[in-house]
Structures are given as structure tokens and as C-alpha cells.
Write an enzyme that holds these catalytic residues in place. Structure first.
Site, PDB file in Angstrom:
ATOM      1  N   GLU A 166      21.046 -60.314 -39.188  1.00  0.00           N
ATOM      2  CA  GLU A 166      20.262 -59.154 -38.745  1.00  0.00           C
ATOM      3  C   GLU A 166      20.684 -57.890 -39.508  1.00  0.00           C
ATOM      4  OE1 GLU A 166      19.894 -58.938 -34.425  1.00  0.00           O
ATOM      5  OE2 GLU A 166      18.817 -60.844 -34.414  1.00  0.00           O
ATOM      6  N   GLU A 287      17.798 -68.034 -34.654  1.00  0.00           N
ATOM      7  CA  GLU A 287      17.961 -67.553 -33.272  1.00  0.00           C
ATOM      8  C   GLU A 287      16.608 -67.617 -32.594  1.00  0.00           C
ATOM      9  OE1 GLU A 287      20.229 -63.974 -32.529  1.00  0.00           O
ATOM     10  OE2 GLU A 287      21.530 -64.387 -34.263  1.00  0.00           O
TER      11      GLU A 287
HETATM   12  O1  AHR Z   1      22.122 -63.951 -29.582  1.00  0.00           O
HETATM   13  C1  AHR Z   1      22.491 -62.662 -29.207  1.00  0.00           C
HETATM   14  C2  AHR Z   1      22.260 -61.659 -30.316  1.00  0.00           C
HETATM   15  O2  AHR Z   1      20.895 -61.528 -30.564  1.00  0.00           O
HETATM   16  C3  AHR Z   1      22.833 -61.989 -31.658  1.00  0.00           C
HETATM   17  O3  AHR Z   1      24.173 -61.651 -31.771  1.00  0.00           O
HETATM   18  C4  AHR Z   1      22.013 -61.166 -32.587  1.00  0.00           C
HETATM   19  O4  AHR Z   1      21.909 -61.736 -33.878  1.00  0.00           O
HETATM   20  C5  AHR Z   1      20.674 -61.058 -31.880  1.00  0.00           C
HETATM   21  O5  AHR Z   1      20.226 -59.769 -31.826  1.00  0.00           O
END
Ligand code: AHR
Length: 483
Positions: A166, A287
Site C-alpha cells: 500500500e 488482501e
Molecule cells: O489487513 C489490515 C490492513 O489493511 C493491512 O495492514 C493494510 O495493508 C490494509 O490497509
């Protein structure tokens, strides 16, 4: 009447097992209390439960944590490891007792491929390059010698490396053009050692930031990048709502948001097709999952939420969407494995709880590395307060032995769905299981760990090339057809 037609003769694209990947961050009770006990031992029940679902890969150490993590703090004798503040997740002290060796040993125990996310936000090119050398170099070198001194003779040959996380947000708030330049530098110095070819994953877009995807594809030499990531959480950020105790509107809203993933795969995929027409670069959804309010009286920074039948439907639909885009989507990682967000496992003291999401991964494991069967589903709608969703969602795959796994989600909160399936081939037998419950928010707890678990389903009638059944309301159903 709902109808489904399968075309098993056209099954050509493999559903990579890596679409069934997971994600473990130093966040809340995922590592400490999840994988790792206070006495610095592995939690064996967690390992066994993950082996049962054939977890193919595990991403670590974050997430946002990755861009503040300095790997050298997590090697060597544990009593000498410096601690740090986990500023992203609750401001707790991280003692670094779970580090590189512990993670890679865990992956070996699980029989899973490690996926390490490097620190671009606050680390250096040299630091990441040396981590790769420490982990992967077999010969004589300062880093390989150090690894041997720390008890590991052979390299681990880790293939999957994330170049930041991110980077548009917690990983440095970078502009895409700036990140593309940073990626060039970091990726250049992540070297291949021995026969191990690295699979380097560039930080991709937040949800529908198509400009980010385009800028990276335009400004980065493609030979440096084997994968490009995408993050999407099934949540309403203005009001995340509770993980349990929701009404039908909450059920419907979450399922509707699940379909956004299909749009994202289409549109990011179309951009990738433009810049990478030979489809060499993988879209890596590293994710995904639900994100609800934390459970009452728990640390808001620990992202601990319960997991219900609704999460099972979210998982089932996502996995179907990944299958149907398997030519471009090479890996996906549910966030997160234990005790965080849409966890497959929850721990309460010594008790391990398998969530409805775990059950979906278990019911679907036959899809891993099978061939995706093209299908056409014509189904009725599920309407609530003027909004509509398809009542059913389906996916099918063909295994090497010719058997077919057909998985079905019935999104409708109250109506069972009669379904006729044209199988496109004759089968000798069918067996099935279904995951459902009376209440939309049924979930497992330490007191009642089997409140929701799959039950045998014998309502599918096979006749020649045709199958008829009634798919239970609010359910995930898996049918295996044998030759
Ligand atoms: O999964 C929780 C968080 O969500 C992670 O650390 C981040 O990459 C995303 O914003």
C-alpha cells in the site's frame, strides 16, 4: 426455474492453488496468540487446521506493518532482539520473537509457500537486497554465513517477494510515478540466487484506482515485475457495522459489495491486457475479505471480528470470481488467517474455533489446481428494498481424475432455489455437503464450536447428463460428481 450449463470439454485454464492463499500480519492476535504462543512455541492446533485446508501460501509480515519492519530485528537469539512499537496496530510493543526463521519454519511445517513483503516505506534498497540474500543464498557470503550461524544451513529459496505494501497509503503515501521509480530500484537489487527465480510483486491499486495501475504498467519495465497487487475489502467505510447481530439489510449490503470484486478484476484486468497482452504479469489480490467493527471490549487496533454465515457467502463468491479470472489472477490472500478481520480461525485461550470461512475453504479445496469449467447460469433475482442481486452464484472445476467439483452459493436470505444443471457429460455418482443455518449471523464460539458446519447434502438427483436439486436458502453447497 434456475438453470446452469457446464462445459467440461472447454475446461483449459488452471485455477492456481495460490488463489487460496492467506495473509498473516503482526497485528492484534494474528501472530502472537494465533500462530505463536507466549512461551515462543508454535500453536500446533492452528498449524493442523491450516494443513486441513491445504493452505498454499502465506503472506507476511504485513500489511502496513511490513513498511515499518526491519528484518534484522527479528533474527538471532530471541533475548537479544530489540523491541519496537507497532504504531499501525494498537501501539503495542513488538518483541520480535517471531521473525524470519520462525516464519519460514512455520511455512515448512504448513507445507506452504512463503510470500514475504519487503519494506519500501521506511527501509532501504540495501536492507531488502540483504534480506533476499540472507534467505536465499546457498554459498559463502556475509548474509548466508549469518543465517548459518543462526541455525539454518540451507537457504529457504523464497520465491514470492512483495516490493512494499500500500505504497499509496500506509506504505509511504507515494504518487504512482514516484513509486514506479522506487520499484525499479528495489526490484533491481532483489537478486535471483541459484536456480530460484524471484516472483516480484509490485504494489498495486487501492480498490478502483485505475490510474495507479496504468501508471505502474506504463512506467515500469515489465521484466522486473511478475505480479501487481490489488486490495479490496468488502466493507462500508462510513459505517462498517457489526460482524454479528445484523439484519437482512446488512446481509444484503455486504453481499452486494462482494460483487465489486468482479468489476475490479474486469477493469484492472482490461488495463493489464492493454499493457501486457501476453498476460505475463499476474494480478495478485493479496488482501481481500470483510472488515466489520471490532468485537465489543476488544482493542480497536486489533481488528478482531466474529465470522458468520454471511462471511461464508462472501468467501464463496470471491473464490468463484477468482476462478473465472484465473488466467490473469495468479494469487489471492484472504485477510487475515487467525483472529484478525475475516479470519479462518479464531482462538479463545486454548480453544480453537473454525469459522464458517474456514469451512468454505475446506469445502472448496478440490478446486485448487483443477481446471476451471466455463459455465452459464440463468437464475432469478434476490430483491430487497428495490435492489437486486443474483440469487445464485456458481463455479465448477475438473480435476485430473475427471471428477467435477461444483460449488453453489444461494444468496437469498429465505428462499431455497430449485436448479437444473446440464452437466455437459455423464457422471456415475454425486455427493454433496451444504453449509447453512437458521440465522444469518450464525457463528461458532468456544462454547458452541459447531454451531455452523457443513452437513451432508443428498438432495441432488443425477440422471444422465442432468442434475436437479434445490439449493438451500442462505447456503454454500459443494457437490462432487464422479465418473
Ligand atoms: O489487513 C489490515 C490492513 O489493511 C493491512 O495492514 C493494510 O495493508 C490494509 O490497509
Amino acid at each position: 426455474m434456475n438453470t446452469l450449463a457446464l462445459h467440461p470439454d472447454e475446461a483449459r485454464i488452471t485455477i492456481s492453488r495460490h488463489l487460496y492463499g492467506h495473509f498473516s500480519e503482526h497485528l492484534g492476535r494474528c501472530i502472537y496468540g494465533g500462530f505463536w504462543n507466549a512461551d515462543d512455541t508454535f500453536r500446533e492446533d492452528v498449524i493442523e487446521a491450516l494443513k486441513e485446508i491445504q493452505i498454499p501460501n502465506l503472506r507476511w509480515p504485513g500489511g502496513c506493518f511490513a513498511d515499518e519492519y526491519h528484518w534484522r530485528d527479528g533474527i538471532g537469539p530471541r533475548e537479544n532482539r530489540p523491541s519496537m512499537v507497532n504504531t499501525n496496530w494498537g501501539g503495542v510493543t513488538e518483541n520480535n520473537h517471531f521473525g524470519t526463521h520462525e516464519f519460514l519454519d512455520l511455512c515448512e511445517r504448513l507445507g506452504t509457500e512463503p510470500y514475504i513483503c519487503g519494506n519500501v516505506g521506511s527501509g532501504t534498497v540495501q536492507e531488502l537486497a540483504e534480506w533476499v540474500e540472507y534467505v536465499n543464498f546457498e554459498g559463502i557470503s556475509p548474509r548466508a554465513d549469518e543465517r548459518r550461524k543462526n541455525g539454518r544451513a540451507q537457504p529457504w529459496n523464497v520465491k514470492y517477494w512483495g516490493v512494499g505494501n500500500e505504497s499509496w497509503g500506509c506504505g509511504g503515501h507515494m504518487r504512482p510515478e514516484f513509486y514506479a521509480d522506487e520499484f525499479r530500484r528495489y526490484a533491481t537489487y532483489c537478486r535471483n540466487y541459484g536456480g530460484n527465480r524471484l516472483y516480484k510483486i509490485a504494489c498495486g491499486a487501492n480498490v478502483d484506482d485505475y490510474k495507479w495501475t496504468e501508471a505502474l504498467l506504463k512506467n515500469t519495465p515489465h521484466h522486473l515485475m511478475q505480479g501487481l497487487s490489488l486490495h479490496y475489502y468488502t466493507t462500508n467505510w462510513t459505517d462498517k457495522g457489526p460482524a454479528t447481530g445484523f439484519d437482512e439489510a446488512g446481509w444484503f449490503d455486504t453481499l452486494q459489495r462482494t460483487f465489486k470484486m468482479g468489476e475490479l478484476l474486469e477493469r484492472h484486468g482490461a488495463l493489464m491486457d492493454h499493457y501486457d497482452p501476453q498476460r505475463k504479469i499476474g494480478l495478485i489480490v493479496d488482501e481481500w475479505g470483510t472488515w466489520f467493527n471490532v468485537e465489543p471490549a476488544t482493542n480497536p487496533g486489533f481488528l478482531y471480528q466474529q465470522n458468520t454465515l454471511r462471511d461464508a457467502l462472501v468467501a464463496g463468491i470471491h473464490l468463484h470470481l477468482f476462478h473465472s479470472h484465473a488466467e490473469r489472477v495468479h494469487m489471492a490472500n484472504l485477510a487475515q488467517t487467525v483472529n484478525v478481520l475475516q479470519a479462518v480461525l479464531l482462538t479463545e485461550g486454548p480453544t480453537l474455533i473454525k469459522t464458517p470461512t474456514w469451512h468454505v475453504f475446506e469445502m472448496y479445496k478440490g478446486h485448487q489446481d483443477a481446471k476451471n469449467i466455463p459455465l452459464h447460469l440463468a437464475c432469478g433475482e434476490y430483491t430487497l428494498e428495490g435492489k437486486t442481486l443474483p440469487a445464485l452464484h456458481a463455479s465448477a472445476s475438473k480435476s485430473a481424475d475427471g471428477s467435477v467439483l461444483l460449488t453453489l452459493c444461494n444468496l437469498h436470505a429465505s428462499d431455497a432455489q430449485p436448479l437444473t444443471v446440464d452437466l455437459g457429460a455423464a457422471f456415475a455418482s454425486v455427493t454433496g455437503r451444504t453449509l447453512t443455518a437458521d440465522a444469518l449471523d450464525t457463528h461458532n464460539t468456544a462454547a458452541n464450536p459447531n454451531a455452523i458446519a457443513p452437513q451432508p447434502f443428498d438432495g441432488a438427483i443425477l440422471s444422465g447428463n442432468s442434475l436437479t436439486l434445490t439449493v438451500p436458502a442462505r447456503s454454500v453447497t459443494a457437490l462432487t460428481l464422479n465418473l
